[in-house]
Design an enzyme around this catalytic site. Structure first.
Site, short mmCIF file in Angstrom:
data_model
loop_
_atom_site.label_atom_id
_atom_site.label_comp_id
_atom_site.label_asym_id
_atom_site.label_seq_id
_atom_site.Cartn_x
_atom_site.Cartn_y
_atom_site.Cartn_z
CG LEU A 159 79.51 4.36 67.27
CD1 LEU A 159 80.73 4.84 67.96
CD2 LEU A 159 78.59 5.46 67.52
CB CYS A 160 81.47 3.12 60.93
SG CYS A 160 80.25 1.54 61.04
CG ASN A 161 83.31 9.49 59.84
OD1 ASN A 161 84.20 9.42 59.22
ND2 ASN A 161 83.43 10.36 60.94
#
EC number: 3.4.19.3
Length: 238
Positions: A159-161
């Site tokens: 999810l960060c990416n």
């Protein structure tokens, strides 16, 4: 140490005016029930920087919600800059992310138990998108303060990416002037910081200082020694 990409010198000097900063973090996700990034968002949202409005948001670690809420926040608040924080639990240092990649994890579902609809974020899109922000000077600044910060070529595939990709796409569309993602380790629950030793022993206070340093850098206020904190953090709901 890389100084960034095109336009990075201008960003580092704060030539491009920032009047609104959107700062984001994430809640828990599978395997990691402690996430330090909401506290980092609070630390940044508690700053009072003259002429700059700071909007804080903590996302549920869910693809559908990030895909819905991040564009809605951009449309509502029209931020000049986006600063995103995420947990890299198996990493012992602060990672300043230079790129987002057009990929999503097929190994770990989001906090709702769901994978992204496809292995790519955008079908037939570029394989990666770089930030235009000057990452190198920020790394140097954090290291001078004793924090183990390093450039990172990849924000992973979770999810960060995914959030970073959406933010950088907004930059490409000229909705936002610049965006940066900072990955952080899980801080100590007890014990003393090992500032200056470049070890894994970082505390929540260390991460809060890193968050403030990144915020000052992306808003062009990197030379302000003592930012003023305001009583309440502003939160946003899309």
């Amino acid at each position: 140490m890389d100084g960034g990409h095109g336009g990075s010198g201008e960003a580092a000097r704060g030539v491009v005016a920032v009047t609104t900063l959107l700062v984001t973090g994430f809640g828990p996700f599978p395997g990691w029930e402690r996430n330090p990034t909401p506290a980092m968002v609070k630390a940044v949202a508690g700053l009072r920087l003259p002429g700059i409005r700071i909007v804080g948001q903590v996302f549920n670690t869910v693809y559908a919600e990030v895909a819905r809420d991040l564009p809605a926040l951009i449309a509502r608040h029209r931020p000049d800059a986006i600063l995103l924080f995420g947990l890299a639990g198996r990493t012992g240092h602060i990672r300043i992310e230079k790129h987002a990649h057009n990929v999503t994890s097929r190994r770990v579902p989001d906090a709702s138990g769901v994978f992204h609809v496809s292995a790519d974020i955008v079908a037939e899109g570029a394989w990666r998108v770089p930030t235009d922000f000057a990452c190198g000077p920020l790394v140097a600044r954090l290291r001078r303060s004793g924090l183990d910060a390093r450039l990172s070529p990849s924000a992973g595939d979770y999810l960060c990416n995914f959030a970073y990709w959406l933010a950088l796409e907004a930059v490409k569309r000229h909705q936002v002037k610049r965006a940066l993602f900072v990955h952080v380790p899980l801080p100590l629950q007890a014990g003393r910081s090992a500032r200056g030793a470049f070890s894994r022993r970082m505390t929540a206070d260390d991460l809060a200082e890193a968050a403030v340093g990144a915020a000052l850098a992306i808003t062009g206020r990197g030379y302000l020694a003592k930012p003023v904190r305001r009583p309440r953090a502003q939160s946003a709901r899309p």
